[in-house]
Design a protein around this motif. Structure first.
Motif, PDB file in Angstrom:
ATOM      1  N   GLN A  86     -57.702 -29.126  21.213  1.00  0.00           N
ATOM      2  CA  GLN A  86     -56.759 -29.949  20.466  1.00  0.00           C
ATOM      3  C   GLN A  86     -57.183 -31.407  20.567  1.00  0.00           C
ATOM      4  OE1 GLN A  86     -53.235 -29.191  22.714  1.00  0.00           O
ATOM      5  NE2 GLN A  86     -52.937 -27.138  21.919  1.00  0.00           N
ATOM      6  N   TYR A  87     -57.101 -32.101  19.442  1.00  0.00           N
ATOM      7  CA  TYR A  87     -57.344 -33.541  19.460  1.00  0.00           C
ATOM      8  C   TYR A  87     -56.556 -34.186  18.335  1.00  0.00           C
ATOM      9  CZ  TYR A  87     -59.413 -38.140  19.213  1.00  0.00           C
ATOM     10  OH  TYR A  87     -59.567 -39.511  19.196  1.00  0.00           O
ATOM     11  N   GLY A  88     -55.972 -35.327  18.628  1.00  0.00           N
ATOM     12  CA  GLY A  88     -55.209 -36.003  17.590  1.00  0.00           C
ATOM     13  C   GLY A  88     -55.004 -37.477  17.899  1.00  0.00           C
ATOM     14  N   GLY A 110     -56.477 -31.945  24.489  1.00  0.00           N
ATOM     15  CA  GLY A 110     -56.194 -30.916  25.473  1.00  0.00           C
ATOM     16  C   GLY A 110     -56.690 -29.561  25.048  1.00  0.00           C
ATOM     17  N   THR A 111     -56.224 -28.536  25.756  1.00  0.00           N
ATOM     18  CA  THR A 111     -56.640 -27.160  25.495  1.00  0.00           C
ATOM     19  C   THR A 111     -55.462 -26.216  25.585  1.00  0.00           C
ATOM     20  OG1 THR A 111     -57.163 -26.829  27.840  1.00  0.00           O
ATOM     21  CG2 THR A 111     -58.971 -27.493  26.389  1.00  0.00           C
ATOM     22  N   SER A 143     -48.770 -35.564  30.549  1.00  0.00           N
ATOM     23  CA  SER A 143     -49.289 -34.210  30.629  1.00  0.00           C
ATOM     24  C   SER A 143     -48.190 -33.231  30.266  1.00  0.00           C
ATOM     25  CB  SER A 143     -49.799 -33.901  32.038  1.00  0.00           C
ATOM     26  OG  SER A 143     -50.859 -34.761  32.380  1.00  0.00           O
ATOM     27  N   ARG A 144     -48.574 -32.166  29.603  1.00  0.00           N
ATOM     28  CA  ARG A 144     -47.593 -31.154  29.224  1.00  0.00           C
ATOM     29  C   ARG A 144     -48.180 -29.773  29.471  1.00  0.00           C
ATOM     30  NH1 ARG A 144     -45.901 -29.582  23.075  1.00  0.00           N
ATOM     31  NH2 ARG A 144     -44.601 -27.790  23.532  1.00  0.00           N
ATOM     32  N   ILE A 145     -47.468 -28.941  30.205  1.00  0.00           N
ATOM     33  CA  ILE A 145     -47.867 -27.557  30.419  1.00  0.00           C
ATOM     34  C   ILE A 145     -46.661 -26.699  30.062  1.00  0.00           C
ATOM     35  CG2 ILE A 145     -48.695 -25.832  32.061  1.00  0.00           C
ATOM     36  CD1 ILE A 145     -49.872 -28.051  33.712  1.00  0.00           C
ATOM     37  N   GLU A 187     -50.147 -24.230  26.805  1.00  0.00           N
ATOM     38  CA  GLU A 187     -50.653 -25.447  26.171  1.00  0.00           C
ATOM     39  C   GLU A 187     -50.689 -26.567  27.204  1.00  0.00           C
ATOM     40  OE1 GLU A 187     -48.560 -26.637  22.737  1.00  0.00           O
ATOM     41  OE2 GLU A 187     -49.084 -24.869  21.563  1.00  0.00           O
ATOM     42  N   MET A 188     -51.811 -27.268  27.271  1.00  0.00           N
ATOM     43  CA  MET A 188     -51.934 -28.403  28.169  1.00  0.00           C
ATOM     44  C   MET A 188     -52.584 -29.550  27.409  1.00  0.00           C
ATOM     45  SD  MET A 188     -53.181 -26.639  31.736  1.00  0.00           S
ATOM     46  CE  MET A 188     -54.609 -25.849  30.993  1.00  0.00           C
TER      47      MET A 188
END
Length: 277
Positions: A86-88, A110-111, A143-145, A187-188
């Motif tokens: 993911q990139y934005g 992230g990934t 950060s998001r998990i 999702e991270m």
């Protein structure tokens, strides 16, 4: 009199036609600022808000716009098989007593791990619901998990995340997806300030916290598309729907072309300074 015979398709005529098509394509391409510039971030943010205002899209709850302390508008590309990248990029703004602060540039990456397949582009609006989270978004990378099950199909799809994200992180996000993507996994990602883009765009070194929290730290130029973002946020707050007219589109192209010229001038100026040093 005899009718004029059709023009023969000579190699010269074909080359002329190809040249005209190339020039036309270049003109169309030119009205979109670089996605890697702050002008591009602002351009894309306007497009995300246009999607949110479109009557064919899910309606953004007025309550979110009224109660939020800030908003992040980003465009993120996600591609993967088993592991998704993911990139934005986008902007963050703080709500003020009179409207909204100047935008600060942000980047996200992230990934995802799990049963993922396909690729899509997400237009995301994140509503920041309390002051502490507004400050956290600026002071340190986010950060998001989270476990997330989602399916976005066809040219349009919308998902409203009102669950654990709002409860634990103090944010509520709406995602408008393009493409076909099915996924269930972890999702991270991290989101942080794009300091260099702020410096280039505002033509001075300025902290994101000053842009968002310090009154009059930034003077908004009317020769940008930032005022258009304010207008669209006001429409969302009023529960309005909106589709750009031909005049709106031409105006957007005019400002986009100005942004491109400004970026080119700044780039040339920067290259000249580097050469002199």
């Amino acid at each position: 009199s005899r009718p004029t015979p059709p023009l023969k398709k000579t190699s010269t005529n074909r080359k002329m036609a190809e040249t005209e098509e190339t020039v036309a394509a270049a003109k169309v391409a030119r009205v979109r600022p670089s996605r890697l510039s702050m002008e591009g971030y602002i351009y894309n943010a306007n497009k995300v808000l246009e999607t949110a205002l479109n009557p064919k899209t899910w309606e953004v709850p007025v309550e979110l716009v009224e109660k939020c302390k800030g908003v992040v508008v980003i465009t993120m590309v996600q591609v993967g098989v088993i592991v998704s990248l993911q990139y934005g990029t986008g902007i963050i703004m703080k709500k003020t007593e009179t409207g909204w602060s100047a935008p600060s540039a942000v980047a996200i990456g992230g990934t995802s791990f799990g049963a993922v397949l396909g690729g899509k582009r997400d237009n995301i609006i994140i509503f920041i619901m309390d002051d502490k989270n507004m400050e956290d978004f600026v002071d340190r990378p986010q950060s998001r998990i989270s476990l997330d099950a989602a399916f976005a199909a066809g040219p349009k799809g919308a998902k409203l995340n009102l669950g654990r994200e709002a409860e634990e992180k103090g944010t509520i996000s709406m995602t408008f997806s393009n493409g076909a993507y099915a996924g269930m996994g972890v999702e991270m990602f991290t989101m942080e300030t794009a300091h260099e883009q702020n410096e280039i765009f505002y033509e001075k070194k300025v902290k994101a916290k000053d842009i968002l929290f310090k009154e009059n730290a930034i003077e908004i130029s009317p020769d940008t598309q930032i005022p258009d973002i304010y207008v669209k946020m006001e429409k969302l707050a009023n529960g309005e729907t909106w589709i750009p007219s031909d005049d709106d589109i031409q105006r957007s192209r005019h400002f986009a072309d100005q942004s491109i010229r400004k970026s080119e001038q700044l780039s040339n100026k920067k290259e000249g300074a580097a050469t002199e040093s």
